[in-house]
Design a protein around this motif. Structure first.
Motif, PDB file in Angstrom:
ATOM      1  N   SER A 192      -9.797 -26.102 -59.090  1.00  0.00           N
ATOM      2  CA  SER A 192     -10.444 -24.886 -58.601  1.00  0.00           C
ATOM      3  C   SER A 192     -11.763 -25.220 -57.913  1.00  0.00           C
ATOM      4  O   SER A 192     -12.521 -26.087 -58.367  1.00  0.00           O
ATOM      5  N   PRO A 193     -12.095 -24.510 -56.839  1.00  0.00           N
ATOM      6  CA  PRO A 193     -13.386 -24.726 -56.173  1.00  0.00           C
ATOM      7  C   PRO A 193     -14.553 -24.092 -56.919  1.00  0.00           C
ATOM      8  O   PRO A 193     -15.704 -24.262 -56.506  1.00  0.00           O
ATOM      9  N   PHE A 194     -14.281 -23.391 -58.022  1.00  0.00           N
ATOM     10  CA  PHE A 194     -15.331 -22.645 -58.711  1.00  0.00           C
ATOM     11  C   PHE A 194     -15.770 -23.368 -59.986  1.00  0.00           C
ATOM     12  O   PHE A 194     -14.981 -23.537 -60.920  1.00  0.00           O
ATOM     13  N   PRO A 195     -17.029 -23.767 -60.065  1.00  0.00           N
ATOM     14  CA  PRO A 195     -17.524 -24.523 -61.227  1.00  0.00           C
ATOM     15  C   PRO A 195     -17.346 -23.813 -62.562  1.00  0.00           C
ATOM     16  O   PRO A 195     -17.154 -24.464 -63.588  1.00  0.00           O
ATOM     17  N   SER A 196     -17.407 -22.472 -62.581  1.00  0.00           N
ATOM     18  CA  SER A 196     -17.311 -21.763 -63.865  1.00  0.00           C
ATOM     19  C   SER A 196     -15.963 -21.975 -64.536  1.00  0.00           C
ATOM     20  O   SER A 196     -15.865 -21.849 -65.761  1.00  0.00           O
ATOM     21  N   VAL A 197     -14.932 -22.298 -63.767  1.00  0.00           N
ATOM     22  CA  VAL A 197     -13.625 -22.588 -64.375  1.00  0.00           C
ATOM     23  C   VAL A 197     -13.741 -23.804 -65.291  1.00  0.00           C
ATOM     24  O   VAL A 197     -13.110 -23.861 -66.357  1.00  0.00           O
ATOM     25  N   ARG A 198     -14.573 -24.781 -64.897  1.00  0.00           N
ATOM     26  CA  ARG A 198     -14.739 -25.985 -65.703  1.00  0.00           C
ATOM     27  C   ARG A 198     -15.852 -25.829 -66.743  1.00  0.00           C
ATOM     28  O   ARG A 198     -15.682 -26.195 -67.901  1.00  0.00           O
ATOM     29  N   SER A 199     -16.984 -25.236 -66.353  1.00  0.00           N
ATOM     30  CA  SER A 199     -18.097 -25.128 -67.293  1.00  0.00           C
ATOM     31  C   SER A 199     -17.840 -24.090 -68.386  1.00  0.00           C
ATOM     32  O   SER A 199     -18.343 -24.233 -69.511  1.00  0.00           O
ATOM     33  N   ASN A 200     -17.073 -23.050 -68.070  1.00  0.00           N
ATOM     34  CA  ASN A 200     -16.821 -21.969 -69.034  1.00  0.00           C
ATOM     35  C   ASN A 200     -15.354 -21.857 -69.430  1.00  0.00           C
ATOM     36  O   ASN A 200     -14.969 -20.890 -70.078  1.00  0.00           O
TER      37      ASN A 200
END
Length: 307
Positions: A192-200
């Motif tokens: 995913s291009p969205f960091p929140s998918v990994r951080s959260n």
């Protein structure tokens, strides 16, 4: 209040239930219904209705605010649950609170769920209810300009998709929409291009893995993932959309894609406000209204509705 170390540890432990959603989604539905029982009907005014949609009817529940006006304005609500769980009973208390906190009539839609009814079945149910309410102001005595779409999580996805469908089909056009931590994109893997998918995406109750499982159950074929009515952020044209209020939760894997959708709407010439709720988890909107995040959310919603 910020999430302390003890709470973080508890959230991490609760974020990994050993269950295969695709095999056990019916059990998850039962568990969610048990954990969110309907409110006591002695303390609110509500009645049920049904809207024709093709070969079936879509159940809706209508909640009147405690101090209702002769012709109150309407919030047309699409519930969350990953398109797979949730119903008008499990969101009964949330809608009761919503009606009283906003002073508006809430129409909650019991759309068909996947995987028994995959995309676009639930969306078409939501559109059918919206179409009836927007085009026939004798039903609830409310003009189309006084109807606002509201949805949380998968319901936020459906609200955004209904707005796109309404513009594209040309039958009606909502004036306002409130999207609460909406799912707007099609990929919640590490790619995913969205960091929140990994951080959260692993330690805050709703995991990225669970979102992927929901989407796999929701789609009827792999090509659905590229459909803008499935993932509104993929829409090439986001012009002529309603004035939009978007809430995201700080510790939610969907945070960044919800905010990206708001920016895309803004770039397309729409009026948009994006609010990131601090120290909030995905699903916070269903908490009792005494919680500071819920209280502040309703304050901002009422400011938006009053515009």
């Amino acid at each position: 209040m910020a999430i302390n170390k003890a709470m973080r540890a508890a959230l991490k432990a609760l974020s990994y239930p050993d269950i295969d959603l695709k095999k056990n989604y019916k059990l998850v539905r039962v568990a969610e219904n048990v954990s969110h029982p309907p409110a006591n009907k002695l303390f609110y005014k509500a009645w049920d209705h049904a809207v024709p949609c093709g070969d079936h009817e879509v159940p809706v529940r209508i909640f009147a605010p405690r101090d209702s006006l002769p012709q109150p304005k309407i919030l047309l609500f699409f519930h969350g649950g990953g398109w797979v769980t949730g119903n008008i009973d499990s969101y009964d208390k949330t809608c009761h609170v919503m009606a009283n906190k906003t002073g508006r009539t809430v129409v909650s839609v019991d759309y068909r769920l996947a995987p028994e009814h995959p995309f676009p079945a639930g969306l078409e149910d939501c559109y059918a209810v919206a179409r009836e309410i927007f085009l026939d102001d004798t039903l609830l005595g409310t003009h189309a300009d006084e109807i606002t779409l509201v949805g949380d999580s998968a319901g936020g996805n459906l609200a955004a998709a209904v707005s796109l469908l309404a513009r594209d089909r040309g039958e009606f056009l909502p004036r306002q929409q409130v999207l609460i931590y909406p799912a707007t994109y099609n990929d919640h893997t590490d790619a995913s291009p969205f960091p929140s998918v990994r951080s959260n995406g692993s330690d805050y109750l709703l995991t990225a893995k669970r979102v992927n499982e929901y989407m796999e159950l929701y789609m009827s074929r792999p090509e659905d993932r590229q459909d803008p009515y499935f993932a509104p952020l993929l829409a090439g044209d986001l012009s002529r959309q309603p004035d939009t209020l978007i809430f995201t939760a700080e510790y939610c894997p969907l945070r960044d894609e919800g905010e990206a959708y708001g920016r895309r709407l803004l770039e397309a010439g729409n009026r948009v406000r994006i609010v990131r709720v601090r120290d909030a988890l995905h699903g916070y909107f269903m908490l009792p209204p005494r919680y500071v995040q819920v209280k502040r959310t309703y304050e901002i919603i009422n400011e938006f509705l009053a515009r």
